[in-house]
Design a protein around this motif. Structure first.
Motif, PDB file in Angstrom:
ATOM      1  N   MET A   1       0.839  -1.215   0.000  1.00 25.04           N
ATOM      2  CA  MET A   1       0.000   0.000   0.000  1.00 25.04           C
ATOM      3  C   MET A   1       0.868   1.258   0.000  1.00 25.04           C
ATOM      4  N   GLU A   2       1.896   1.274   0.857  1.00 24.55           N
ATOM      5  CA  GLU A   2       2.768   2.451   0.916  1.00 24.55           C
ATOM      6  C   GLU A   2       3.538   2.636  -0.386  1.00 24.55           C
ATOM      7  N   GLN A   3       4.046   1.516  -0.938  1.00 28.77           N
ATOM      8  CA  GLN A   3       4.778   1.611  -2.212  1.00 28.77           C
ATOM      9  C   GLN A   3       3.872   2.084  -3.342  1.00 28.77           C
ATOM     10  N   SER A   4       2.618   1.659  -3.312  1.00 30.15           N
ATOM     11  CA  SER A   4       1.670   2.072  -4.358  1.00 30.15           C
ATOM     12  C   SER A   4       1.419   3.575  -4.295  1.00 30.15           C
ATOM     13  N   ILE A   5       1.277   4.104  -3.086  1.00 33.22           N
ATOM     14  CA  ILE A   5       1.056   5.554  -2.935  1.00 33.22           C
ATOM     15  C   ILE A   5       2.238   6.314  -3.543  1.00 33.22           C
ATOM     16  N   ASP A   6       3.455   5.871  -3.224  1.00 31.19           N
ATOM     17  CA  ASP A   6       4.660   6.540  -3.749  1.00 31.19           C
ATOM     18  C   ASP A   6       4.724   6.428  -5.272  1.00 31.19           C
ATOM     19  N   TRP A   7       4.383   5.241  -5.790  1.00 33.39           N
ATOM     20  CA  TRP A   7       4.467   5.026  -7.242  1.00 33.39           C
ATOM     21  C   TRP A   7       3.470   5.931  -7.966  1.00 33.39           C
ATOM     22  N   VAL A   8       2.259   6.052  -7.433  1.00 33.95           N
ATOM     23  CA  VAL A   8       1.233   6.893  -8.066  1.00 33.95           C
ATOM     24  C   VAL A   8       1.682   8.357  -8.058  1.00 33.95           C
ATOM     25  N   ALA A   9       2.287   8.797  -6.965  1.00 34.21           N
ATOM     26  CA  ALA A   9       2.781  10.186  -6.898  1.00 34.21           C
ATOM     27  C   ALA A   9       3.852  10.414  -7.960  1.00 34.21           C
ATOM     28  N   ASP A  10       4.786   9.459  -8.092  1.00 33.47           N
ATOM     29  CA  ASP A  10       5.855   9.586  -9.101  1.00 33.47           C
ATOM     30  C   ASP A  10       5.265   9.575 -10.511  1.00 33.47           C
ATOM     31  N   TYR A  11       4.292   8.717 -10.733  1.00 35.37           N
ATOM     32  CA  TYR A  11       3.643   8.610 -12.057  1.00 35.37           C
ATOM     33  C   TYR A  11       3.009   9.956 -12.437  1.00 35.37           C
ATOM     34  N   CYS A  12       2.286  10.529 -11.492  1.00 35.57           N
ATOM     35  CA  CYS A  12       1.608  11.809 -11.770  1.00 35.57           C
ATOM     36  C   CYS A  12       2.644  12.901 -12.069  1.00 35.57           C
ATOM     37  N   THR A  13       3.728  12.915 -11.304  1.00 34.82           N
ATOM     38  CA  THR A  13       4.787  13.900 -11.533  1.00 34.82           C
ATOM     39  C   THR A  13       5.357  13.723 -12.940  1.00 34.82           C
ATOM     40  N   ARG A  14       5.672  12.469 -13.284  1.00 35.60           N
ATOM     41  CA  ARG A  14       6.263  12.142 -14.585  1.00 35.60           C
ATOM     42  C   ARG A  14       5.339  12.541 -15.730  1.00 35.60           C
ATOM     43  N   LYS A  15       4.028  12.380 -15.519  1.00 38.08           N
ATOM     44  CA  LYS A  15       3.051  12.653 -16.574  1.00 38.08           C
ATOM     45  C   LYS A  15       2.544  14.101 -16.545  1.00 38.08           C
ATOM     46  N   GLY A  16       2.996  14.889 -15.577  1.00 35.78           N
ATOM     47  CA  GLY A  16       2.521  16.268 -15.459  1.00 35.78           C
ATOM     48  C   GLY A  16       1.066  16.362 -15.027  1.00 35.78           C
ATOM     49  N   ILE A  17       0.617  15.389 -14.212  1.00 30.38           N
ATOM     50  CA  ILE A  17      -0.776  15.379 -13.723  1.00 30.38           C
ATOM     51  C   ILE A  17      -0.788  16.017 -12.330  1.00 30.38           C
ATOM     52  N   ALA A  18      -1.493  17.129 -12.188  1.00 34.59           N
ATOM     53  CA  ALA A  18      -1.439  17.889 -10.934  1.00 34.59           C
ATOM     54  C   ALA A  18      -2.267  17.243  -9.827  1.00 34.59           C
ATOM     55  N   ARG A  19      -3.406  16.645 -10.195  1.00 34.96           N
ATOM     56  CA  ARG A  19      -4.308  16.047  -9.193  1.00 34.96           C
ATOM     57  C   ARG A  19      -4.561  14.590  -9.555  1.00 34.96           C
ATOM     58  N   VAL A  20      -4.393  13.688  -8.594  1.00 33.99           N
ATOM     59  CA  VAL A  20      -4.610  12.264  -8.876  1.00 33.99           C
ATOM     60  C   VAL A  20      -6.060  12.023  -9.304  1.00 33.99           C
ATOM     61  N   SER A  21      -6.971  12.855  -8.800  1.00 37.74           N
ATOM     62  CA  SER A  21      -8.393  12.670  -9.140  1.00 37.74           C
ATOM     63  C   SER A  21      -8.631  12.873 -10.641  1.00 37.74           C
ATOM     64  N   ASP A  22      -7.697  13.558 -11.317  1.00 38.45           N
ATOM     65  CA  ASP A  22      -7.843  13.725 -12.774  1.00 38.45           C
ATOM     66  C   ASP A  22      -7.673  12.406 -13.530  1.00 38.45           C
ATOM     67  N   LEU A  23      -7.108  11.394 -12.854  1.00 36.50           N
ATOM     68  CA  LEU A  23      -6.941  10.088 -13.514  1.00 36.50           C
ATOM     69  C   LEU A  23      -8.268   9.348 -13.656  1.00 36.50           C
ATOM     70  N   THR A  24      -9.219   9.663 -12.772  1.00 39.94           N
ATOM     71  CA  THR A  24     -10.477   8.902 -12.751  1.00 39.94           C
ATOM     72  C   THR A  24     -11.213   9.016 -14.082  1.00 39.94           C
ATOM     73  N   GLY A  25     -11.357   7.881 -14.752  1.00 36.70           N
ATOM     74  CA  GLY A  25     -12.096   7.842 -16.023  1.00 36.70           C
ATOM     75  C   GLY A  25     -11.338   8.416 -17.198  1.00 36.70           C
ATOM     76  N   ALA A  26     -10.018   8.638 -17.041  1.00 31.43           N
ATOM     77  CA  ALA A  26      -9.245   9.274 -18.127  1.00 31.43           C
ATOM     78  C   ALA A  26      -8.785   8.282 -19.196  1.00 31.43           C
ATOM     79  N   LEU A  27      -9.275   7.055 -19.111  1.00 32.22           N
ATOM     80  CA  LEU A  27      -8.923   6.037 -20.111  1.00 32.22           C
ATOM     81  C   LEU A  27      -9.301   6.523 -21.506  1.00 32.22           C
TER      82      LEU A  27
END
Ligand SMILES: Cc1cc2nc3c(=O)[nH]c(=O)nc-3n(C[C@H](O)[C@H](O)[C@H](O)COP(=O)(O)O)c2cc1C
Length: 314
Positions: A272-298
């Motif tokens: 769980m802790e590693q997943s939180i860190d990975w998601v934060a890094d992913y958003c940074t890498r992708k230039g996504i400011a809010r994780v909630s912007d991922l919802t339904g962005a498929l």
């Protein structure tokens, strides 16, 4: 700095990652920083005290687990006097989970455990309805809706309806509980399965039938999350086979607002802790400011109507 916070079914969480019901106990506090989690989801309780089903209770596969525990329960007073105070001190919102034999008992139990230290209540409807010859509430749209209506009538807390994947049309179930007032749906509980020992010619589980969980179920539940997210306006919480931060992102792209990690917690306590860190890094890498912007962005092919994902030519 990425904003990892999400608001799901009336509960504000600092990130979208929480344990699935039944996957953490008090001992987990020794190995996991519970304060980092988006929420702390407790094991399901019933109104009465229960021992659970006879062993063996677990069959292990390479990438999945088949289990039948039977909801051992210490009841609502133990929950309020011991379990909630223990987990409340870590900070994240505490989510209770309840199950019962009748619609009325779901309602009464929701009322009984309504408490300012509890942020929401999950309705575990993957359990037998005594008035329907033991058929699970969650397999019947009317009974599922009745459970949510009864709970809403007895508590002011948000209700998260945890759907069973053992239905033909999961989107219909999501619509039914939304219509009854559920504040979020959790997609989903475990997939019914069975294991047999050829040598002894007997079932491998004491209860004969159990629930399949773990990474192997991810494609099935991911599809269901996508169908539910397109069917309802309330948030969908993805649960099934999530093991990594990449899985979390995939579930959010499919439409989940948050996720729950179950079986993986027994194998990798740091998941769980590693997943939180990975998601934060992913958003940074992708230039996504809010994780909630991922919802339904498929990004789906534009020519496939969503209802086709319930019946695909294979
Ligand atoms: C050992 C075990 C105990 C569980 N206990 C509960 C429970 O008490 N209530 C519930 O709603 N789900 C329970 N579940 C189901 C999980 O919450 C989750 O829905 C399921 O395991 C799918 O997620 P996973 O593939 O990440 O494990 C349990 C699962 C396991 C493996």
């Amino acid at each position: 700095m990425v904003d990892l916070s999400v608001t799901v079914g009336g509960v504000r969480m600092k990130n979208p990652v929480m344990p699935a019901s039944g996957s953490i106990a008090e001992g987990m506090a020794d190995v996991v920083d519970l304060g980092r989690l988006g929420a702390i989801v407790l094991k399901t309780i019933t109104p009465d005290l229960r021992q659970g089903v006879k062993p063996p209770r677990v069959v292990e596969y390479t990438d999945a687990t088949l289990f039948s525990i039977g909801i051992p329960s210490k009841g609502p007073d133990y929950l309020l006097n011991h379990t909630v105070p223990f987990f409340d001190k870590f900070g994240p919102p505490v989510i209770a989970s309840i199950s019962a034999d009748t619609v009325e008992d779901f309602g009464k139990l929701a009322g009984y455990i309504t408490d300012p230290r509890i942020a929401a209540i999950e309705a575990n409807i993957s359990c037998p309805n005594l008035r329907a010859h033991g058929r699970a509430f969650g397999m019947d749209p009317v009974a599922s809706a009745q459970v949510i209506t009864a709970m809403k009538a007895n508590t002011t807390l948000p209700i998260w309806a945890k759907l069973t994947p053992n239905v033909g049309d999961i989107a219909e179930m999501a619509r039914c509980v939304e219509g009854a007032g559920a504040d979020a749906v959790i997609t989903a509980n475990a997939i019914l399965g069975m294991a047999i020992d050829a040598e002894t010619m007997t079932p491998r589980l004491g209860n004969v039938v159990g629930g399949l969980t773990g990474p192997a179920v991810k494609p099935v539940i991911l599809r269901m999350v996508n169908q539910c997210a397109e069917a309802v306006k309330i948030p969908v919480i993805g649960c099934g086979g999530i093991a990594t931060g990449e899985d979390v992102v995939e579930y959010m792209l499919a439409g989940a607002s948050a996720v729950q990690i179950g079986t993986t917690n027994f194998v990798h306590t740091s998941a769980m802790e590693q997943s939180i860190d990975w998601v934060a890094d992913y958003c940074t890498r992708k230039g996504i400011a809010r994780v909630s912007d991922l919802t339904g962005a498929l990004m789906l092919p534009g020519d496939q109507p969503s209802e086709q994902r319930g019946a695909v030519a294979l």
